[in-house]
Design a protein around this motif. Structure first.
Motif, PDB file in Angstrom:
ATOM      1  N   ALA A 144      59.354  66.433  16.573  1.00 52.65           N
ATOM      2  CA  ALA A 144      60.091  66.643  17.811  1.00 52.65           C
ATOM      3  C   ALA A 144      61.557  66.861  17.439  1.00 52.65           C
ATOM      4  CB  ALA A 144      59.943  65.440  18.732  1.00 52.65           C
ATOM      5  N   ARG A 190      64.358  64.754  24.158  1.00 51.83           N
ATOM      6  CA  ARG A 190      63.614  64.991  22.924  1.00 51.83           C
ATOM      7  C   ARG A 190      62.377  65.813  23.256  1.00 51.83           C
ATOM      8  NH1 ARG A 190      62.685  59.992  18.898  1.00 51.83           N
ATOM      9  NH2 ARG A 190      64.932  59.928  19.331  1.00 51.83           N
ATOM     10  N   ASP A 191      62.214  66.941  22.595  1.00 51.58           N
ATOM     11  CA  ASP A 191      61.100  67.845  22.843  1.00 51.58           C
ATOM     12  C   ASP A 191      60.141  67.865  21.658  1.00 51.58           C
ATOM     13  OD1 ASP A 191      63.409  70.167  24.326  1.00 51.58           O
ATOM     14  OD2 ASP A 191      62.038  68.790  25.345  1.00 51.58           O
ATOM     15  N   VAL A 192      58.869  67.785  21.957  1.00 54.31           N
ATOM     16  CA  VAL A 192      57.869  67.907  20.908  1.00 54.31           C
ATOM     17  C   VAL A 192      57.788  69.364  20.465  1.00 54.31           C
ATOM     18  CG1 VAL A 192      55.421  67.712  20.344  1.00 54.31           C
ATOM     19  CG2 VAL A 192      56.547  65.916  21.667  1.00 54.31           C
TER      20      VAL A 192
END
Length: 116
Positions: A37, A45-47
């Motif tokens: 991420a 927070r982005d996967v």
């Protein structure tokens, strides 16, 4: 004690490549889904990508074909190959290990800066 330690971050020019590594200990690595991420300043927070114990991969839509996740169960390490990086890829990159219901664990992160 569970440990996930990322490495390989740094400064890279737009269009360049970078390979992140995440070495793990304290978990039964081969039974965990692993993932990467990222979090840019001011953002959530982005996967980016996940890889199952069987090696099945999934990617976020924004990744396209630029990033590749892989794992080496013998080395208990997960990798993220980043190609054709863009300034928008600048972020702290985190790896994680997930297994239901055992737990979800994060590394401390590694900074990737894409700039000329």
């Amino acid at each position: 004690q569970v440990r996930l330690v990322e490495s390989g971050g740094g400064l890279v020019r737009p269009g360049g490549s970078l390979r992140l590594s995440c070495a793990t200990s304290g978990v039964d690595f081969s039974s965990y889904t692993m993932g990467w991420a990222r979090q840019a300043p001011g953002n959530l927070r982005d996967v980016i990508a996940t890889i199952t114990p069987a090696g099945t991969t999934n990617y976020a839509g924004f990744v396209t074909d630029r990033f590749t996740i892989s794992r080496d169960n013998a080395k208990t390490t997960v990798y993220l190959q980043m190609n054709r990086v863009e300034p928008e890829d600048t972020a702290v990159y985190y790896c994680y290990a997930n297994r239901v219901p055992t737990g979800h664990f994060w590394g401390q992160g590694t900074q990737v800066t894409v700039s000329s």
